[in-house]
Design a protein around this motif. Structure first.
Motif, mmCIF file in Angstrom:
data_model
loop_
_atom_site.group_PDB
_atom_site.id
_atom_site.type_symbol
_atom_site.label_atom_id
_atom_site.label_comp_id
_atom_site.label_asym_id
_atom_site.label_seq_id
_atom_site.Cartn_x
_atom_site.Cartn_y
_atom_site.Cartn_z
ATOM 1 N N ALA A 195 1.222 -1.160 -0.007
ATOM 2 C CA ALA A 195 0.177 0.111 -0.681
ATOM 3 C C ALA A 195 1.212 1.554 -0.153
ATOM 4 O O ALA A 195 0.326 1.972 -0.639
ATOM 5 C CB ALA A 195 -0.268 0.088 1.420
ATOM 6 N N ALA A 196 1.933 0.912 1.109
ATOM 7 C CA ALA A 196 2.465 2.429 0.796
ATOM 8 C C ALA A 196 2.966 2.979 -0.478
ATOM 9 O O ALA A 196 3.304 4.187 -1.124
ATOM 10 C CB ALA A 196 4.113 2.310 1.610
ATOM 11 N N VAL A 197 3.608 1.291 -1.197
ATOM 12 C CA VAL A 197 4.015 1.810 -3.107
ATOM 13 C C VAL A 197 3.722 2.252 -3.719
ATOM 14 O O VAL A 197 4.047 3.147 -4.344
ATOM 15 C CB VAL A 197 5.378 0.135 -2.747
ATOM 16 C CG1 VAL A 197 5.340 0.479 -4.620
ATOM 17 C CG2 VAL A 197 6.138 0.384 -2.027
ATOM 18 N N VAL A 198 2.252 1.326 -3.817
ATOM 19 C CA VAL A 198 1.268 1.834 -4.775
ATOM 20 C C VAL A 198 0.719 3.403 -4.539
ATOM 21 O O VAL A 198 0.811 4.722 -5.085
ATOM 22 C CB VAL A 198 0.179 1.457 -5.378
ATOM 23 C CG1 VAL A 198 -0.270 1.505 -5.639
ATOM 24 C CG2 VAL A 198 0.150 -0.039 -4.904
ATOM 25 N N GLY A 199 0.512 3.724 -2.887
ATOM 26 C CA GLY A 199 0.044 5.159 -3.102
ATOM 27 C C GLY A 199 0.955 5.885 -2.996
ATOM 28 O O GLY A 199 1.287 7.524 -3.554
ATOM 29 N N GLU A 203 -0.382 8.975 -4.849
ATOM 30 C CA GLU A 203 -0.213 10.556 -4.403
ATOM 31 C C GLU A 203 1.400 11.291 -3.675
ATOM 32 O O GLU A 203 1.080 11.974 -2.961
ATOM 33 C CB GLU A 203 -1.440 9.982 -3.911
ATOM 34 C CG GLU A 203 -2.298 9.438 -3.792
ATOM 35 C CD GLU A 203 -3.690 10.877 -5.317
ATOM 36 O OE1 GLU A 203 -2.639 11.868 -4.822
ATOM 37 O OE2 GLU A 203 -3.455 10.183 -5.683
ATOM 38 N N GLY A 204 2.596 10.333 -3.707
ATOM 39 C CA GLY A 204 3.961 10.309 -3.302
ATOM 40 C C GLY A 204 3.688 10.826 -1.598
ATOM 41 O O GLY A 204 2.858 9.977 -1.404
ATOM 42 N N TRP A 205 3.807 11.335 -0.627
ATOM 43 C CA TRP A 205 4.192 11.402 0.541
ATOM 44 C C TRP A 205 2.892 11.329 1.558
ATOM 45 O O TRP A 205 2.509 11.025 2.914
ATOM 46 C CB TRP A 205 4.572 12.049 1.183
ATOM 47 C CG TRP A 205 6.298 11.673 0.987
ATOM 48 C CD1 TRP A 205 7.505 12.670 0.266
ATOM 49 C CD2 TRP A 205 7.441 10.631 1.769
ATOM 50 N NE1 TRP A 205 8.373 11.993 -0.355
ATOM 51 C CE2 TRP A 205 8.501 11.063 1.442
ATOM 52 C CE3 TRP A 205 6.553 9.799 2.345
ATOM 53 C CZ2 TRP A 205 9.413 10.271 1.445
ATOM 54 C CZ3 TRP A 205 7.919 8.874 2.567
ATOM 55 C CH2 TRP A 205 9.063 8.749 2.419
ATOM 56 N N ASP A 206 1.609 12.306 0.097
ATOM 57 C CA ASP A 206 0.469 12.338 1.348
ATOM 58 C C ASP A 206 -0.899 11.177 1.333
ATOM 59 O O ASP A 206 -1.152 10.882 1.988
ATOM 60 C CB ASP A 206 -0.270 13.163 0.233
ATOM 61 C CG ASP A 206 -0.496 14.763 0.391
ATOM 62 O OD1 ASP A 206 0.731 14.619 1.288
ATOM 63 O OD2 ASP A 206 -0.385 15.051 -1.123
#
Length: 448
Positions: A195-199, A203-206
């Motif tokens: 989820a962190a990679v795809v997000g 959307e970047g750090w947001d």
């Protein structure tokens, strides 16, 4: 101005609910008036007052019942069960942003997005409703549905991003509700990192909160459901222990009742026969036997009360004396020998039951003329031996009596053997381990 008329309470209302409500009726000579000045018949007035009193009574009873239920502070077992699939449905509202964008036409390829949204919701509902039954949760169909849900989530998140990333925490809820044990932690970390990679790509750090929310949804859901299942298992275990305790208490009471009444009734029968034989020629001796019957009956009442409450502790010395008196009254020569260290209360109580049951069997079944009871103890074990010269039969009721005593002795590491003696008659041998050391030998021999 009120007009007085002679009137009494109508007889047909004498049995109405107001009587039960405690309403006190009085004679009334006034006709009640309404607000507009019209006279209200007395009969109608009584009916209204009676109905009002009934309502008050019913309301008080209902309120009292409600207060009793609230004051107890206890809920029914079915109200304390674990959550079910319906508890997981409100979380689907997290996808309302994606659904709103889809309706407003802000999503590209709306038909494909709509199909993906429908597929996600369908798979999510299927997974969470199967997660609360162990057999369904561990089935292959549930795992395949979870894999399909994962694929749809990644496809929607990669294809659309934005609010569609909120499906990752929902996937975490489904994952936490299905996986248990060693599979949970690796799956939770892998899903959170994904989820962190795809997000991050979308959307970047947001989107950092998406990864954190996904990890929390996996772990918290799994912890809550595991805790609820543990509570359910503990409740089931408690109910099973309660049933087992009830069964053990019933068994104890049935055994005690058999032993108590069997011995007592045998004594009463023997002494009643002795009274019948002595009455024609020796009235004083017959009255003595009657007095013994009264004493035995009173003692039986006391012992039954003690057996009911579970506080009866038998005394071996007392039982030996009673057995000797019973055998003497039946015309059977009794020899009682006791030696060895003092016994623990539990051991003495168990051996006392054996003496009571064996003496009763000798009187009722053996047709013996002599019976020997010997208690011999060492530093390790205590041995009780009862022999008679009768026809070699014991209790005629299988499943109770000596068999029940054998189970009691076996439960504390002892043993009980019974059967025909090698030289004729019947033999009962009971052994128990010594649980308390001797404080001094006891040697005693009693003969008629």
């Amino acid at each position: 101005m009120t007009k007085t008329v002679p009137s009494e309470r109508p007889a047909e209302h004498a049995s109405e609910p107001a009587v039960a409500a405690g309403v006190r009726f009085v004679r009334c000579d006034l006709v009640q008036r309404s607000n507009v000045g019209e006279a209200v018949p007395v009969k109608s007035f009584w009916r209204r007052r009676t109905r009002l009193a009934g309502w008050k009574h019913g309301g008080r009873a209902q309120c009292a019942e409600t207060r009793a239920q609230e004051g107890s502070g206890r809920s029914k077992p079915q109200d304390l069960g674990p959550p079910n699939g319906f508890a997981m449905l409100p979380w689907l509202l997290m996808g309302m942003g994606s659904f709103s964008h889809l309706l407003q036409g802000k999503t590209g390829n709306p038909w494909l997005a709509g199909i993906g949204l429908l597929a996600f919701n369908s798979l999510y509902i299927s997974v969470v409703f199967r997660a609360f039954t162990r057999q369904a949760r561990e089935a292959r169909a549930t795992r395949y549905s979870l894999l399909g849900l994962t694929a749809v989530t990644f496809a929607l998140a990669i294809g659309y991003g934005g609010s569609w990333l909120m499906f990752f925490p929902l996937l975490g809820l489904a994952t936490g509700s299905v996986l248990r044990g060693k599979q949970l932690a690796p799956a939770g970390f892998a899903l959170s990192i994904s989820a962190a990679v795809v997000g991050g790509l979308q959307e970047g750090w947001d989107a950092a909160g998406i990864a954190y929310g996904t990890f929390l949804s996996v772990m918290v859901t799994a912890a809550i459901l595991a805790l609820s299942e543990t509570v359910k298992e503990l409740r089931t275990t408690r109910e099973e222990l309660a049933r087992s305790a009830v069964e053990k208490e019933r068994l104890r009471f049935s055994r005690d009742l058999h032993d108590l009444l069997g011995h007592t009734l045998s004594v009463i029968v023997v002494k009643a026969e002795a009274t019948r034989r002595l009455a024609p020629r020796d009235l004083d001796a017959a009255l003595g036997q009657v007095s013994d019957i009264e004493s035995v009956g009173r003692q039986a009442l006391t012992e039954i009360r003690e057996a009911v409450t579970g506080y009866r502790e038998g005394s071996l010395a007392t039982e030996l004396d009673r057995a000797r008196d019973l055998l003497d009254a039946a015309g059977i020569g009794a020899v009682v020998r006791q030696s060895g260290p003092p016994l623990a209360p539990q051991s003495a109580a168990l051996l006392g039951w054996v003496v009571r049951e064996s003496a009763t069997n000798v009187v009722r079944h053996s047709e013996a003329t002599r019976c020997e009871i010997e208690v011999a103890g060492t530093a390790e074990r205590t041995r009780l031996l009862i022999t008679d010269d009768g026809r070699g039969v014991g209790s005629t009721t299988p499943g109770s009596g000596l068999k029940g005593l054998a189970e009691r002795l076996a439960a504390v590491g002892g043993s009980l053997e019974s059967g025909p003696a090698p030289r004729g008659g019947f033999r009962v041998c009971a052994e128990l381990p010594v649980t308390e050391l001797s404080t001094g030998p006891v040697v005693e021999e009693r003969t008629p």
